[in-house]
Design an enzyme around this catalytic site. Structure first.
Site, PDB file in Angstrom:
ATOM      1  N   ARG A   1     104.835  63.614 -86.827  1.00  0.00           N
ATOM      2  CA  ARG A   1     105.366  62.272 -87.078  1.00  0.00           C
ATOM      3  C   ARG A   1     106.883  62.250 -86.900  1.00  0.00           C
ATOM      4  NH1 ARG A   1     102.978  59.659 -92.532  1.00  0.00           N
ATOM      5  NH2 ARG A   1     105.154  59.059 -92.801  1.00  0.00           N
TER       6      ARG A   1
ATOM      7  N   ARG B   1     113.497  60.759 -97.663  1.00  0.00           N
ATOM      8  CA  ARG B   1     112.321  60.024 -98.142  1.00  0.00           C
ATOM      9  C   ARG B   1     111.964  60.448 -99.566  1.00  0.00           C
ATOM     10  NH1 ARG B   1     108.367  61.566 -93.719  1.00  0.00           N
ATOM     11  NH2 ARG B   1     106.809  60.467 -94.935  1.00  0.00           N
TER      12      ARG B   1
ATOM     13  N   ARG C   1     102.531  69.280 -91.127  1.00  0.00           N
ATOM     14  CA  ARG C   1     101.664  68.105 -90.941  1.00  0.00           C
ATOM     15  C   ARG C   1     101.546  67.740 -89.451  1.00  0.00           C
ATOM     16  NH1 ARG C   1     102.066  62.634 -94.387  1.00  0.00           N
ATOM     17  NH2 ARG C   1     104.236  62.558 -93.716  1.00  0.00           N
TER      18      ARG C   1
ATOM     19  N   ARG D   1     105.456  50.417-103.708  1.00  0.00           N
ATOM     20  CA  ARG D   1     106.442  51.491-103.723  1.00  0.00           C
ATOM     21  C   ARG D   1     107.697  51.098-104.495  1.00  0.00           C
ATOM     22  NH1 ARG D   1     104.619  54.231 -98.579  1.00  0.00           N
ATOM     23  NH2 ARG D   1     105.796  56.151 -98.368  1.00  0.00           N
TER      24      ARG D   1
ATOM     25  N   LYS E   1      98.329  61.587-100.327  1.00  0.00           N
ATOM     26  CA  LYS E   1      97.744  60.251-100.542  1.00  0.00           C
ATOM     27  C   LYS E   1      96.791  59.888 -99.396  1.00  0.00           C
ATOM     28  CE  LYS E   1     101.761  58.201-100.721  1.00  0.00           C
ATOM     29  NZ  LYS E   1     102.636  59.385-100.578  1.00  0.00           N
TER      30      LYS E   1
END
Ligand code: ADP
Ligand code: AMP
Length: 216
Positions: free
Chosen positions: A160, A171, A127, A88, A13
């Protein structure tokens, strides 16, 4: 162009939102980025949000709706926006509808980026984000020119805090339970554009653009 980008965490996203924002000349509004900035600044919002984010849980709807309402009323959203990571939950979607109605505008589309779970896990593991400007990289799929350094601003690339395997699993579970019902919600409103996100970044970007233009 007023767009919502949906999809599980790690679907791409943020990556696509930045490209679309640049292409259409409208701001990217990423609720995760807004929360991370508040955490870094140590504001009351940041302190509250961190408790949820560290556990992989969603920040309460009333907090998120307040943030988005305020942000959408800033002047640079006049020609549109790319909403990334909001709504969300169904209550967030209902609040968004009210906020936009009050502003006298409508969403053009809800783009749903679809990626299988196993691929998501791989994406989280690689990531890296810039601690200064928030640009996102992947050590394999989208590496920076110089290892550990942001191409755009020279900032340091970090992992992160919520990208460790356990929090990531949580998540994705939270997404399945609380966010996925939005797919049906927007489908019923005839606003949903499903995009296969399990392809290279540029291919996904081209597909989103052509679908938004009404091709394909
Ligand atoms: P989200 O905002 O949905 O959580 P990101 O845009 O941060 O997802 O992407 C998650 C990770 O996957 C990042 O490391 C990013 O560079 C990488 N990525 C994004 N899109 C793709 C893609 N189409 N193929 C491979 N890797 C991707
Ligand atoms: P993201 O950067 O979109 O992956 O978001 C990181 C974290 O911020 C999420 O795991 C949530 O804890 C929180 N968050 C971001 N957007 C929302 C939202 N719309 N509603 C609730 N929590 C959110």
């Amino acid at each position: 162009m007023r767009i919502v980008l949906m999809g599980p965490p790690g679907a791409g996203k943020g990556t696509q939102a930045k490209k679309l924002a640049e292409f259409f000349g409208v701001p990217q509004i990423a609720t995760g980025d807004i929360l991370r900035a508040a955490v870094q600044e140590g504001t009351p919002l940041g302190k509250k949000a961190k408790e949820y984010m560290d556990k992989g849980l969603l920040v309460p709807d009333d907090v998120m709706t307040g943030i988005v309402k305020e942000r959408l009323q800033e002047k640079n959203t006049e020609n549109g926006f790319i909403l990334d990571g909001f709504p969300r939950t169904i209550p967030q979607a209902e609040s968004l509808e009210k906020i936009l109605e009050e502003m006298g505008v409508k969403l053009d589309a809800v783009v749903n980026i679809v990626v299988p779970r196993q691929e998501l896990i791989e994406r989280f593991a690689g990531r890296r984000v810039c601690e200064v400007c928030g640009s996102t990289y992947h050590i394999k799929y989208n590496p920076p020119q110089k290892e550990g350094i942001c191409d755009k601003c020279g900032g340091k690339l970090i992992t992160r805090a919520d990208d460790d395997v356990r929090t990531v699993e949580k998540r994705i579970d939270v997404y399945e339970r609380e966010t996925k019902p939005l797919v049906d919600y927007y489908q019923r409103k005839n606003m949903l554009v499903n995009i296969d996100g399990n392809r290279p970044i540029e291919t996904v970007f081209e597909d989103i653009k052509s679908r938004l233009r009404g091709e394909g």
